[in-house]
Design a protein around this motif. Structure first.
Motif, PDB file in Angstrom:
ATOM      1  N   ALA A   1       5.756  -0.453  -7.013  1.00  0.00           N
ATOM      2  CA  ALA A   1       7.870   0.172  -6.812  1.00  0.00           C
ATOM      3  C   ALA A   1       7.148   1.586  -7.219  1.00  0.00           C
ATOM      4  N   VAL A   2       6.902   2.104  -8.297  1.00  0.00           N
ATOM      5  CA  VAL A   2       6.998   3.379  -9.363  1.00  0.00           C
ATOM      6  C   VAL A   2       6.548   4.249  -8.423  1.00  0.00           C
ATOM      7  N   VAL A   3       4.817   3.953  -7.915  1.00  0.00           N
ATOM      8  CA  VAL A   3       4.643   4.737  -7.702  1.00  0.00           C
ATOM      9  C   VAL A   3       4.800   4.995  -6.150  1.00  0.00           C
TER      10      VAL A   3
ATOM     11  N   GLN B   1      -5.973  -9.676 -13.434  1.00  0.00           N
ATOM     12  CA  GLN B   1      -6.633  -9.269 -13.205  1.00  0.00           C
ATOM     13  C   GLN B   1      -6.081  -7.823 -11.651  1.00  0.00           C
ATOM     14  N   PHE B   2      -4.947  -7.134 -12.277  1.00  0.00           N
ATOM     15  CA  PHE B   2      -4.939  -6.348 -12.171  1.00  0.00           C
ATOM     16  C   PHE B   2      -5.397  -4.700 -11.932  1.00  0.00           C
TER      17      PHE B   2
ATOM     18  N   ASN C   1      -0.787  -3.101  -9.221  1.00  0.00           N
ATOM     19  CA  ASN C   1       0.317  -4.274  -9.865  1.00  0.00           C
ATOM     20  C   ASN C   1       1.911  -4.255  -9.534  1.00  0.00           C
ATOM     21  N   PRO C   2       2.597  -5.163  -8.128  1.00  0.00           N
ATOM     22  CA  PRO C   2       3.698  -4.718  -7.954  1.00  0.00           C
ATOM     23  C   PRO C   2       4.821  -3.685  -8.678  1.00  0.00           C
TER      24      PRO C   2
ATOM     25  N   SER D   1       1.436 -11.466  -4.485  1.00  0.00           N
ATOM     26  CA  SER D   1       0.168 -11.011  -5.364  1.00  0.00           C
ATOM     27  C   SER D   1      -0.209 -11.904  -6.221  1.00  0.00           C
ATOM     28  N   SER D   2       0.511 -13.041  -6.456  1.00  0.00           N
ATOM     29  CA  SER D   2       0.153 -13.479  -7.763  1.00  0.00           C
ATOM     30  C   SER D   2      -1.431 -13.931  -7.630  1.00  0.00           C
TER      31      SER D   2
END
Length: 247
Positions: free
Chosen positions: A170-172, A123-124, A165-166, A117-118
């Protein structure tokens, strides 16, 4: 045998909470190899997902890391489609279900190992595309019910591919998966495929593992390290299931 499952539930709930993904994706095939009927392993896996990621979500909510609005469209559609997947699991041949499971494991493992995802780092995206998120939730819900895996292994890589955003993903994902899991679990409960003694035993272990795993994910480990570890585990499980399929 229950002691073994309890230990596995704690260890894998801890490991997979690091990436916000339910541990059923590994525990279901492990239980199947240990001699549990597949339609008994799947609701157990869904229950473990629910309990372990509730622990993770509690930690995220307490520390104000959770974007509830981003997860709602996924939750609604996954709740609707998880029972459908559970029903289809009773009419689709077991061999076909295992092939789908192997494909799902390969997809999730390869995405975690090789997708980067770099290119989105500066620009997340912060929007909430309801239709796209609902579609992801519907697919994840169906797979959750069909395979007993919760769908996190599909939600997480697809959201990262969309530019989120990774860590936020993860949280969602940890927030969403309990809903699709509990929906599929109740479908199996109605069909009479649940061992309550086993559920109670693994529930406490899964909650503890999920809570601790989330804590370590945010304060001890880098996201890239987490995803590589989970990717290796998933590919290993896929290969083992594929070999068993041809025995």
């Amino acid at each position: 045998m229950i002691v073994v499952i309890v230990l596995l539930a704690f260890v894998f709930s801890f490991l997979f909470a690091l990436g916000g993904v339910g541990s059923a994706i590994v525990l279901v095939p492990l239980m199947y190899w240990l001699g549990f009927p597949l339609n008994e392993a799947k609701p157990t896996g869904l229950f473990i997902n629910t309990i372990s990621l509730l622990g993770a979500t509690y930690s995220n909510f307490k520390n104000k890391r959770l974007d509830v609005k981003l997860g709602v469209p996924i939750i609604v559609s996954s709740l609707l489609f998880a029972p459908t997947g559970a029903y289809f699991s009773t009419i689709i041949p077991k061999r076909v279900v295992i092939v789908v499971f192997v494909t799902f494991l390969l997809f999730s493992g390869l995405m975690m190992l090789f997708f980067r995802s770099s290119k989105y780092e500066n620009q997340f995206r912060d929007d909430r595309p309801i239709i796209v998120l609902s579609f992801i939730g519907g697919m994840a819900g169906f797979l959750s019910g069909l395979l007993g895996v919760g769908g996190g292994g599909l939600i997480s890589p697809l959201m990262i591919m969309l530019g989120f955003n990774p860590k936020k993903v993860a949280v969602v994902t940890a927030f969403v998966v309990p809903f699709s899991s509990i929906s599929g679990f109740f479908a199996y409960l109605v069909m009479g495929h649940v061992d309550f003694i086993l559920l109670i035993a693994v529930g406490f272990a899964a909650y503890a593992g999920g809570y601790l795993g989330t804590h370590f994910m945010h304060f001890r480990l880098k996201p890239a390290t987490v995803k590589k570890l989970l990717g290796v585990i998933l590919l290993f499980m896929a290969i083992k299931m594929l070999l068993k399929l041809f025995e």
